[in-house]
Design an enzyme around this catalytic site. Structure first.
Site, PDB file in Angstrom:
ATOM      1  CG  ASP A  84      -1.813  -1.174   1.318  1.00 29.63           C
ATOM      2  OD1 ASP A  84      -2.079  -1.782   0.267  1.00 29.63           O
ATOM      3  OD2 ASP A  84      -2.252  -1.501   2.439  1.00 29.63           O
ATOM      4  CB  ALA A  85       0.150   4.756  -0.935  1.00 26.74           C
TER       5      ALA A  85
END
Length: 255
Positions: free
Chosen positions: A114-115
């Site tokens: 995920d970011a």
């Protein structure tokens, strides 16, 4: 008997080794600069046995790379996409000479983070290894460091560990419906920090597991994947090639 998959055209090898376009490579070959096993070759389509033939350009031996393998300590805020209008992408941290197409294909991440997740991210052009490391059948272990929003008491720790071991019912997230997580292992380091090892890799899996347990992840970092551990001295956003020993260990794991 020569394996067909180890035979490649000379122009393709040179083009994917940084010598320019196929047109550029044809000019180089026809100029007489290229030798194969000590003999000048003028045919750009000359077939090369990657296992035994030696190519030299103007007298210098060419080390042919069929695949590339890298370890990155992913920086929070970067996305595992080739393009993004809102975020940096993990590919922006790679040097152009590393992020180029090889004989085996283009560079891809092994799975995604995920970011806002940091830590170990593997890049490779080896599609077969990439598939096996992410395919659920092989149950490759992935260990994360998680910081939790709410401190966990000793009795709750025991409950978390047991529920995770049995497999919890995860809530839906994006296009992934509500589902049962595969059994996983939680090891508490403090009241609000723990390591968690999963084998599946579903969308937001670690975050959804802790939501199911009644808590929330506020920081997440991947520490290992299979036999590969994140190098502690590797700064966020930095990367390095995998050693031959590391590559072989990953391949042996899913062989």
């Amino acid at each position: 008997m020569v394996s067909v998959k180890n035979i490649e055209r000379l122009d393709k090898i040179l083009s994917n080794s940084g010598f320019g376009s196929r047109r550029d490579v044809k000019r180089i070959v026809r100029s007489g600069s290229v030798e194969v096993n000590g003999q000048k070759v003028y045919d750009p389509e000359f077939k090369i046995d990657l296992d035994s033939d030696k190519i030299s350009i103007d007298g210098e031996i060419l080390e042919v790379e069929k695949h590339s393998y890298f370890m990155m300590n992913k920086k929070g805020g970067a996305v595992c996409s080739t393009k993004s209008d809102r975020h940096q992408t993990v590919y922006e941290f790679l040097l152009p000479e590393d992020n180029q197409k090889r004989l085996g294909g283009s560079l891809s991440t092994v799975g995604r983070l995920d970011a806002d997740t940091e830590g170990l991210l593997i890049f490779t052009t080896d599609g077969e290894l990439n598939h096996k490391l992410t395919f659920p059948k092989y149950e490759v272990k992935k260990t994360y460091l998680a910081h939790l929003m709410n401190a966990v008491s000793d009795s709750e720790k025991t409950e978390y560990i047991q529920k995770a071991k049995n497999g919890v019912r995860m809530p839906a997230a994006a296009n992934d419906p509500e589902c049962d997580a595969k059994p996983c292992v939680i090891e508490f380091l403090s009241d609000d920090k723990c390591k968690i090892t999963v084998t599946e890799g579903r969308f937001h899996e670690v975050k959804r597991i802790f939501i199911a347990l009644g808590n929330e992840v506020v920081y997440l970092k991947r520490l290992s994947m299979g036999t590969l551990n994140l190098e502690e001295s590797l700064e966020c956003g930095k990367y390095r090639p995998l050693s031959q020993e590391e590559i072989c260990a990953l391949k042996d794991l899913v062989s």
